[in-house]
Enzyme design. Structure first.
Site, PDB file in Angstrom:
ATOM      1  N   HIS A 120       1.213 -14.503  -6.148  1.00 28.83           N
ATOM      2  CA  HIS A 120       0.221 -15.192  -6.956  1.00 28.83           C
ATOM      3  C   HIS A 120      -0.426 -15.989  -6.188  1.00 28.83           C
ATOM      4  CE1 HIS A 120       1.482 -14.988 -11.451  1.00 28.83           C
ATOM      5  NE2 HIS A 120       1.220 -13.774 -10.674  1.00 28.83           N
TER       6      HIS A 120
ATOM      7  N   ARG B 252      -8.724  -5.648  -6.490  1.00 26.17           N
ATOM      8  CA  ARG B 252      -7.422  -5.262  -7.122  1.00 26.17           C
ATOM      9  C   ARG B 252      -7.336  -5.749  -8.568  1.00 26.17           C
ATOM     10  NH1 ARG B 252      -6.106  -7.079  -1.387  1.00 26.17           N
ATOM     11  NH2 ARG B 252      -4.811  -5.416  -0.608  1.00 26.17           N
TER      12      ARG B 252
ATOM     13  N   ARG C 128      -9.791  -0.508  -8.513  1.00 26.14           N
ATOM     14  CA  ARG C 128      -8.772   0.367  -8.098  1.00 26.14           C
ATOM     15  C   ARG C 128      -8.112   0.161  -9.538  1.00 26.14           C
ATOM     16  NH1 ARG C 128      -4.501  -1.377  -3.610  1.00 26.14           N
ATOM     17  NH2 ARG C 128      -4.037  -3.091  -5.023  1.00 26.14           N
TER      18      ARG C 128
ATOM     19  N   GLU D 249      -2.372   6.307   0.991  1.00 27.80           N
ATOM     20  CA  GLU D 249      -1.356   5.406   1.473  1.00 27.80           C
ATOM     21  C   GLU D 249       0.080   5.898   1.699  1.00 27.80           C
ATOM     22  OE1 GLU D 249      -2.163   1.811  -0.979  1.00 27.80           O
ATOM     23  OE2 GLU D 249      -2.097   2.887  -2.719  1.00 27.80           O
TER      24      GLU D 249
ATOM     25  N   ASN E 100      -1.928  -0.864   4.733  1.00 25.79           N
ATOM     26  CA  ASN E 100      -0.715  -1.676   4.488  1.00 25.79           C
ATOM     27  C   ASN E 100       0.556  -0.811   4.098  1.00 25.79           C
ATOM     28  OD1 ASN E 100      -2.846  -3.891   4.864  1.00 25.79           O
ATOM     29  ND2 ASN E 100      -2.613  -4.271   2.764  1.00 25.79           N
ATOM     30  N   ASP E 101       0.235   0.039   3.108  1.00 23.51           N
ATOM     31  CA  ASP E 101       1.207   0.903   2.596  1.00 23.51           C
ATOM     32  C   ASP E 101       1.440   2.049   3.556  1.00 23.51           C
ATOM     33  OD1 ASP E 101       2.490  -0.165   0.348  1.00 23.51           O
ATOM     34  OD2 ASP E 101       0.756   0.090  -0.897  1.00 23.51           O
TER      35      ASP E 101
ATOM     36  N   ARG F 201       6.767  -3.956   4.496  1.00 21.81           N
ATOM     37  CA  ARG F 201       5.595  -4.653   4.842  1.00 21.81           C
ATOM     38  C   ARG F 201       5.947  -6.284   4.672  1.00 21.81           C
ATOM     39  NH1 ARG F 201       0.932  -2.740   0.570  1.00 21.81           N
ATOM     40  NH2 ARG F 201       0.230  -4.863   0.426  1.00 21.81           N
TER      41      ARG F 201
ATOM     42  N   CYS G 107      -9.297   0.173   3.504  1.00 20.60           N
ATOM     43  CA  CYS G 107      -9.352  -1.134   2.741  1.00 20.60           C
ATOM     44  C   CYS G 107      -7.858  -1.969   2.981  1.00 20.60           C
ATOM     45  CB  CYS G 107      -9.379  -1.150   1.266  1.00 20.60           C
ATOM     46  SG  CYS G 107      -8.565   0.020   0.488  1.00 20.60           S
TER      47      CYS G 107
HETATM   48  C1  PEP Z   1      -2.888  -1.246   1.245  1.00 18.27           C
HETATM   49  O1  PEP Z   1      -1.732  -0.580   0.657  1.00 18.27           O
HETATM   50  O2  PEP Z   1      -3.166  -1.102   2.322  1.00 18.27           O
HETATM   51  C2  PEP Z   1      -3.824  -1.629   0.081  1.00 18.27           C
HETATM   52  C3  PEP Z   1      -4.946  -2.084   0.553  1.00 18.27           C
HETATM   53  O3  PEP Z   1      -3.208  -1.885  -0.834  1.00 18.27           O
HETATM   54  P1  PEP Z   1      -2.127  -3.305  -1.395  1.00 18.27           P
HETATM   55  O4  PEP Z   1      -2.113  -3.945  -0.179  1.00 18.27           O
HETATM   56  O5  PEP Z   1      -2.812  -3.658  -2.624  1.00 18.27           O
HETATM   57  O6  PEP Z   1      -0.968  -2.418  -1.496  1.00 18.27           O
HETATM   58 MG    MG Z   2      -1.364  -0.213  -1.161  1.00 22.09          MG
END
Ligand code: PEP
Ligand code: MG
Length: 756
Positions: free
Chosen positions: A363, A470, A506, A604, A627-628, A638, A675
């Site tokens: 959060h 998100r 999303r 992802e 990121n994922d 991560r 993203c």
């Molecule tokens: C990602 O995985 O890059 C992504 C944008 O989603 P989140 O960071 O919310 O998992």
């Molecule tokens: Mg993700």
């Protein structure tokens, strides 16, 4: 054997300093193995020598004095070879070198094992015996296991040791860098203020009292407040309880008497501890003591002691909060920062945030991104209890905390901070300018949002739309699932704020490290488990309500796009699409004029990279969640600071995957965006442009940097550099080459690269 190991590790984990850790190790290992000697030699980084740091069985006067160079003596040999040396008669080994005065002459048998943490030899653990014998295989294996288990604890204690406490004259001089994970971008230089969770005895920092008398008075006041509270409870129960039962309250109050616990706390305060620390230390000792009792009645007393301790602590903390003053550039540090802690400090004084626990999806990190406060999460090695008043640099771009930064480090970060200010100043002008290259190729820059607070910052920075909203943030901030109507209102606000620019919503992406308090998901392997689309396909009622809310919110605006997270195969996508179409049909049947918005898939998971074209064929756009995708491609969590060095955003495999996704989407004539955090990296923007990405969606803070980079280059140069780095073997080489590319164009300064 396992029990012995476990107990030693538990004991060592509870130790507060490296010396204490090593003392426990030599004593317990010697006992467990029944040897006459156990010693630890630790590598001294500055002197590059192995220092005799702890012993049982040899001359303790030599501790801290005797030392060996790498390769020197048997200890040096163990360190150099990075493997055990097991000898029946140490003197007969050619490498043997007698250390004068440590008293090892009578001991013949020698077993030394290296202590290795993350490939670094930290030291050597040695056992010795008079009897000439080779240690048997099980003994050797035990010592190796012991050493491997202890290495992490020793490494942690070493880092802690590098950060001196308040009693140390070096406190304001010793520099160290602690790794965490990026929570919110930006850098901040400031002074640490440590905050603790309310009424948690175990999270109280140890600090020196600034004014012992005042601390003592505060403690006495808190005690009498608690006495009054308990007496009031007893009074209110007077009619309902027998005199015997009521007497229990007297016992309860008696625990806090001056002669017992109260007296111990007071003594610690007089010795220099601050009241909260003294209280926590004494209470925890007593709780442990009662918990270890055999008699269940006495064990129960631990609960009473804890309750009393927490009550007193509550009053002390309330008083502290009233008196708390925050320096101009406050860096809030806590074991676990919570959103409510942010509320305690005036916004204009808050420069940065550091949390020992938590991840980029906590959060507080979500809030920090919305507020634009540089944040580092998961700084597990930070000895947070010692940070009060220390100078810190929070590098929220790279996820590092610099403790007592040296003047050159401060200067470097000041430059980055100045750059941010300069970019923000130029924002006005930059906002109006299009994101086009020197040779007129256009790249669209969107933002990632979650809270309404993100909206104003995004528009200020010239966002042309939202590439990732998100929705789980709305779900996280509540105590139950939001109703369809509640969702509709929230989504409407987002859509209206950006209309006519597109907003990509999303569908609910929980699981992994994103847990809803009212919908717990307990799994051994959450990142490979029930998350993203998998959850909502198993709960179509959640997905249907969400999509209906989105479609209704979009009526009359028409700027909605829907995006599906964590898709790993085509049937999943088809099922999800069927649910979206069904929601749309149902609304039509209800007479609501909902339009079917563009629908996209997030890429992802590695399988989606290989099926990018097949996915693209079925939807309107692809958006890479880098990121994922990076964490799954490289098998690097991560959110784990221990492996963050392996999380290479420019790893050639990641770049190839990104390129393949762009090609797949383009082959189907579909839009392709990204993203994840990578989109906000100006270096990466060069490559993403060259790969054919249409849209980069990032946090609002990074947007001006990326725009400036794109406006300063040509697309043909970007393509050339992409072809060049494609042939490179490692992420480090790619980064280096990109660094040069930007330097040649005077853009180097806009990249907040890590400092080592
Ligand atoms: C990602 O995985 O890059 C992504 C944008 O989603 P989140 O960071 O919310 O998992
Ligand atoms: Mg993700």
């Amino acid at each position: 054997m396992l029990d012995v190991l476990r107990n030693i590790v538990l004991e060592v984990n509870a130790a507060e300093s490296l010396d204490e850790v090593l003392t426990i190790i030599v004593s317990r290992v010697r006992m467990a193995m029944g040897t006459e000697v156990c010693s630890v030699y630790m590598r001294d980084r500055q002197e590059a020598r192995y220092i005799f740091r702890a012993t049982e069985g040899l001359n303790p006067d030599q501790v801290g004095k005797a030392s060996l160079a790498p390769g020197e003596g048997l200890v040096g040999l163990v360190a150099e070879r990075e493997e055990p040396v097991n000898l029946e008669d140490a003197e007969r080994h050619p490498n043997f070198q007698l250390l004068p005065d440590i008293g090892e002459e009578p001991f013949h048998a020698f077993l030394g094992v290296p202590i290795i943490h993350q490939r670094m030899v930290l030291g050597v653990l040695v056992v010795q015996q008079k009897e000439r014998r080779r240690f048997d295989e099980s003994e050797e294996a035990f010592l190796v296991t012991m050493s491997a288990q202890l290495a992490g604890v020793i490494a942690h204690a070493l880092v802690t040791g590098e950060v001196p406490d308040e009693t140390n004259p070096q406190r304001d001089h010793m520099y160290s860098r602690i790794s965490g994970v990026p929570g919110a971008p930006g850098v901040a230089l400031g002074t640490a203020v440590v905050v603790s969770p309310v009424s948690d005895l175990y999270a109280v920092p140890r600090m020196i009292a600034e004014d012992r008398r005042a601390e003592l008075r505060a403690f006495k006041r808190a005690l009498s407040q608690v006495r009054i509270d308990i007496e009031a409870v007893a009074e209110s129960l007077r009619d309902k309880l027998s005199p015997e039962d009521l007497a229990l309250f007297d016992v309860y109050i008696g625990i806090l008497d001056d002669s017992t616990i109260g007296g111990e706390v007071a003594a610690l305060i007089k010795a220099g501890q601050w009241a909260q620390g003294a209280l926590a230390q004494v209470m925890i000792e007593h709780i442990r003591h009662f918990e270890a009792m055999e008699h269940s009645y006495l064990r129960e007393r631990a609960v009473d002691v804890k309750d009393l301790g927490e009550r007193v602590l509550g009053y002390l903390q309330a008083e502290q909060r009233e008196d708390q003053s925050f320096p101009d550039q406050t860096i809030l540090v806590s074991e676990e920062l919570t959103a409510s802690m942010l509320g305690e400090i005036p916004r204009e004084r808050l420069a940065g945030l550091v949390s020992v626990r938590g991840s980029s999806n906590s959060h507080v990190a979500i809030l920090a991104r919305a507020m634009g406060v540089p944040t580092v999460m998961g700084a597990v090695d930070l000895p947070y209890t010692r940070m009060r008043d220390m100078t810190l640099v929070v590098d929220g771009y790279n996820g590092n905390v610099h403790v007592n930064p040296t003047p050159p480090i401060q200067r470097r970060f000041q430059e980055i901070a100045d750059q941010d200010v300069e970019l923000n100043r130029d924002l006005e002008a930059l906002r109006e300018l299009p994101c086009v290259t020197q040779d007129d190729e256009r790249l669209t820059l969107w933002v990632n949002t979650g809270l309404m607070a993100d909206v104003a910052r995004s528009l200020e920075r010239g966002a042309e739309g939202v590439g990732l909203y998100r929705t789980e943030v709305t779900f996280l901030m509540r105590e139950r699932f939001p109703s369809e109507e509640e969702q509709r209102q929230i989504y409407r606000e987002q859509l209206e704020a950006f209309a006519p620019c597109p907003v990509t919503m999303r569908t609910l992406d929980v699981g992994g490290d994103k847990a809803l308090p009212y919908f717990p998901i307990e799994e051994a392997n959450p990142f490979l488990g029930w998350r993203g689309i998998r959850v909502t396909l198993d709960h179509p009622e959640i997905l249907l309500a969400q999509v209906r809310a989105m479609l209704k919110a979009n009526v009359g605006l028409g700027n909605l796009r829907i995006m599906l997270p964590m898709v790993s195969n085509i049937p999943e996508l088809e099922e999800a699409l069927a649910l979206v179409y069904r929601s749309h049909r149902e609304l039509e049947e209800e007479g609501i004029e909902a339009t079917l918005p563009p629908i996209g898939v997030m890429v992802e998971v590695p399988s989606a990279v290989y099926q990018a074209r097949a996915l693209a064929r079925r939807v309107d756009f692809l958006s890479v969640g880098s990121n994922d995708l990076t964490q799954y491609l490289l098998a690097v969590d991560r959110n784990n600071a221990r492996v963050s060095d392996l999380y290479h955003a420019f790893h050639p495999a990641v770049l190839e995957a990104l390129s393949q996704v762009a090609q797949g989407a383009r082959a189907e004539g579909k839009q392709v965006s990204i993203c994840g955090e990578l989109a906000g990296n100006p270096m990466a923007s060069v490559l993403l442009l060259a790969m054919g990405y249409d849209v980069l969606s990032m946090n609002a803070t990074s947007l001006p940097r990326v725009k400036r980079a794109v406006r300063a280059i040509t697309a043909s140069d970007a393509r050339r550099i992409w072809q060049e780095v494609r042939g490179l073997d490692s992420g480090a080489e790619v980064r280096e080459r990109l660094d040069r590319f930007l330097s040649e164009r005077d853009l180097r300064q806009i990249v907040p690269a890590p400092l080592d």
